[in-house]
Scaffold this active site. Structure first.
Site, PDB file in Angstrom:
ATOM      1  N   ASP A 155      -1.537  -6.224   6.053  1.00 15.51           N
ATOM      2  CA  ASP A 155      -1.223  -6.511   4.653  1.00 15.51           C
ATOM      3  C   ASP A 155      -0.846  -7.985   4.557  1.00 15.51           C
ATOM      4  OD1 ASP A 155      -1.021  -3.602   3.377  1.00 15.51           O
ATOM      5  OD2 ASP A 155      -0.119  -3.569   5.382  1.00 15.51           O
TER       6      ASP A 155
ATOM      7  N   ASP B  10      -3.883  -5.011   0.887  1.00 14.20           N
ATOM      8  CA  ASP B  10      -4.170  -4.406   2.182  1.00 14.20           C
ATOM      9  C   ASP B  10      -5.561  -4.874   2.573  1.00 14.20           C
ATOM     10  OD1 ASP B  10      -4.808  -2.871   4.342  1.00 14.20           O
ATOM     11  OD2 ASP B  10      -4.478  -0.937   3.377  1.00 14.20           O
TER      12      ASP B  10
ATOM     13  N   ASP C 229       2.680   4.719   4.942  1.00 10.59           N
ATOM     14  CA  ASP C 229       2.486   4.202   6.306  1.00 10.59           C
ATOM     15  C   ASP C 229       2.491   2.663   6.336  1.00 10.59           C
ATOM     16  OD1 ASP C 229       0.114   4.519   4.894  1.00 10.59           O
ATOM     17  OD2 ASP C 229      -1.058   5.225   6.602  1.00 10.59           O
ATOM     18  N   HIS C 230       2.553   2.028   5.165  1.00 12.87           N
ATOM     19  CA  HIS C 230       2.677   0.564   5.069  1.00 12.87           C
ATOM     20  C   HIS C 230       4.061   0.185   4.544  1.00 12.87           C
ATOM     21  CE1 HIS C 230      -1.809  -0.334   5.083  1.00 12.87           C
ATOM     22  NE2 HIS C 230      -1.799   0.961   4.844  1.00 12.87           N
TER      23      HIS C 230
ATOM     24  N   ASN D 231       0.878  -1.167   0.000  1.00  9.75           N
ATOM     25  CA  ASN D 231       0.000   0.000   0.000  1.00  9.75           C
ATOM     26  C   ASN D 231       0.921   1.223   0.000  1.00  9.75           C
ATOM     27  OD1 ASN D 231      -1.430   2.317   0.897  1.00  9.75           O
ATOM     28  ND2 ASN D 231      -3.058   1.024   1.704  1.00  9.75           N
TER      29      ASN D 231
ATOM     30  N   ASN E 179      -6.886  -4.601   5.609  1.00  4.56           N
ATOM     31  CA  ASN E 179      -7.464  -3.799   6.684  1.00  4.56           C
ATOM     32  C   ASN E 179      -8.094  -4.677   7.767  1.00  4.56           C
ATOM     33  OD1 ASN E 179      -6.980  -0.912   6.468  1.00  4.56           O
ATOM     34  ND2 ASN E 179      -8.100  -0.986   4.534  1.00  4.56           N
TER      35      ASN E 179
ATOM     36  N   GLU F  60      -3.938   1.806  -2.863  1.00  2.00           N
ATOM     37  CA  GLU F  60      -4.066   3.248  -2.573  1.00  2.00           C
ATOM     38  C   GLU F  60      -3.198   4.078  -3.506  1.00  2.00           C
ATOM     39  OE1 GLU F  60      -4.421   3.735   2.095  1.00  2.00           O
ATOM     40  OE2 GLU F  60      -5.537   5.258   0.997  1.00  2.00           O
TER      41      GLU F  60
END
Length: 256
Positions: free
Chosen positions: A216, A145, A245-246, A7, A147, A34
DNA sequence: ATGGTAGTTCCACTA
C-alpha cells in the site's frame, strides 16, 4: 493536511474500525479500497455524521473504491477514462488543491494466470492516466493498494516471495515506471526501520510474526513532496479484533 | 509442495 490509504476488505464489515479511524486520526482525505459493496450500500450517513464528504465507485462482491474528505471534493472522476474495464478500481478528486488518485491495482493472482496479464496491461493504462493527470494537476498524489512490493526490503522473506505475484520483476518495473513520471514513494521519504509492512496474511498468524509485505503506497508529485512532514503505518488497526488484512497508511503534509 | 483465513455469494471464487 493528512492523507490516508486503506484497503478495508469490505467497508460494511469494517465500518466500526473506519469510524474509529475517522474519529481518532481525522484524516483530511482517505482513499478506501476493496469496498466489496455496491455504492448504494456504502455507509455514507455514518461518514457524513463524522464530518466527511464521500465519493464512491462501488461494485458488488469485488473491488470498489471511495474517497472520504473533510474538505469538499471537486472534479470527481471515475475509473480510467478511455480504458474499458468492468472492475471498479479508481476514483479521483481534487481536495484542498491536491489531486488525489485512489486506486485498487489488480492482484494478478499468479504470474501464469490471465489475471497477471490483465494486471500488467492495467498498469500501462494507469501510467498513461497518471501522466495525463500530472500535466493538468502538478500537485498530485497517487494512493492505494498497488499489489506490488517494490523491492526486497518490502518483503519479510524475499527468498520465499521471489518470482511470486506482487514481487515479480515485471510488476516492480511497472511500479518504478510510475515513479519515473515524477512521483516519490512517500514512505521512503524518511529513514525507516526494517520490516515496515502494510499487509499481513490472515493465515499462519502473519501479523503476529510480522511476516508482511509493503504493497500500500502513497506516491507524491515533486511539488507535493516538498511539503512532506512524516508518514505512518497504523499498525493498531491491523491488531484489532476482526481486522482488515491491510493497515491504514498516512502521510502528513505542511500547509503549503 | 501444500494449505493455512476472510469476505461474499449462492456454495466457488478472489485475495
Amino acid at each position: 493536511m493528512k492523507i490516508t490509504t486503506w484497503n478495508v476488505n469490505s467497508v460494511n464489515v469494517r465500518l466500526a474500525h473506519l469510524e474509529q479511524f475517522l474519529k481518532e486520526e481525522s484524516p483530511t482525505v482517505i482513499g478506501l479500497q476493496e469496498l466489496k459493496s455496491i455504492s448504494e450500500k456504502f455507509p455514507i450517513e455514518a461518514c457524513e455524521a463524522l464530518g466527511y464528504h464521500a465519493a464512491i465507485n462501488g461494485q458488488p462482491t469485488y473491488n470498489g473504491v471511495a474517497l472520504l474528505s473533510r474538505l469538499p471534493m471537486s472534479d470527481i472522476l471515475f475509473d480510467i477514462p478511455g480504458f474499458e474495464d468492468s472492475e471498479k478500481r479508481v476514483i479521483t478528486a481534487t481536495v484542498g488543491g491536491i489531486r488525489v488518485i485512489n486506486a485498487y491495482i489488480p492482484n494478478g493472482q499468479s504470474p501464469d494466470s490471465d489475471k497477471y496479464h490483465y494486471k500488467l496491461n492495467w498498469l500501462q493504462h494507469f501510467k498513461a492516466f497518471i501522466e495525463a493527470q500530472l500535466k493538468r494537476y502538478p500537485e498530485l498524489v497517487v494512493i492505494g493498494d498497488f499489489n506490488i512490493a517494490p523491492t526486497d526490503d518490502d518483503v519479510h522473506d524475499p527468498k520465499s516471495w521471489k518470482g511470486k505475484v506482487l514481487c515479480t520483476d515485471a510488476e516492480r518495473e511497472a511500479f518504478f515506471q510510475l515513479l519515473d513520471l515524477g512521483l516519490i514513494d512517500g514512505l521512503r521519504m524518511e529513514a525507516q526501520p526494517a520490516g515496515l509492512f502494510t499487509w499481513w496474511d490472515y493465515r499462519q498468524n502473519g501479523f503476529e510474526k510480522n511476516s508482511g509485505i509493503r504493497i500500500d503506497h502513497l506516491l507524491l508529485s515533486t511539488i507535493v513532496s516538498r511539503r512532506f512532514v512524516t508518514s505512518k503505518v497504523h499498525l493498531e488497526y491491523r491488531a484489532m479484533e476482526r481486522p482488515s488484512d491491510h493497515a491504514p497508511v498516512s502521510i502528513r503534509l505542511k500547509k503549503d
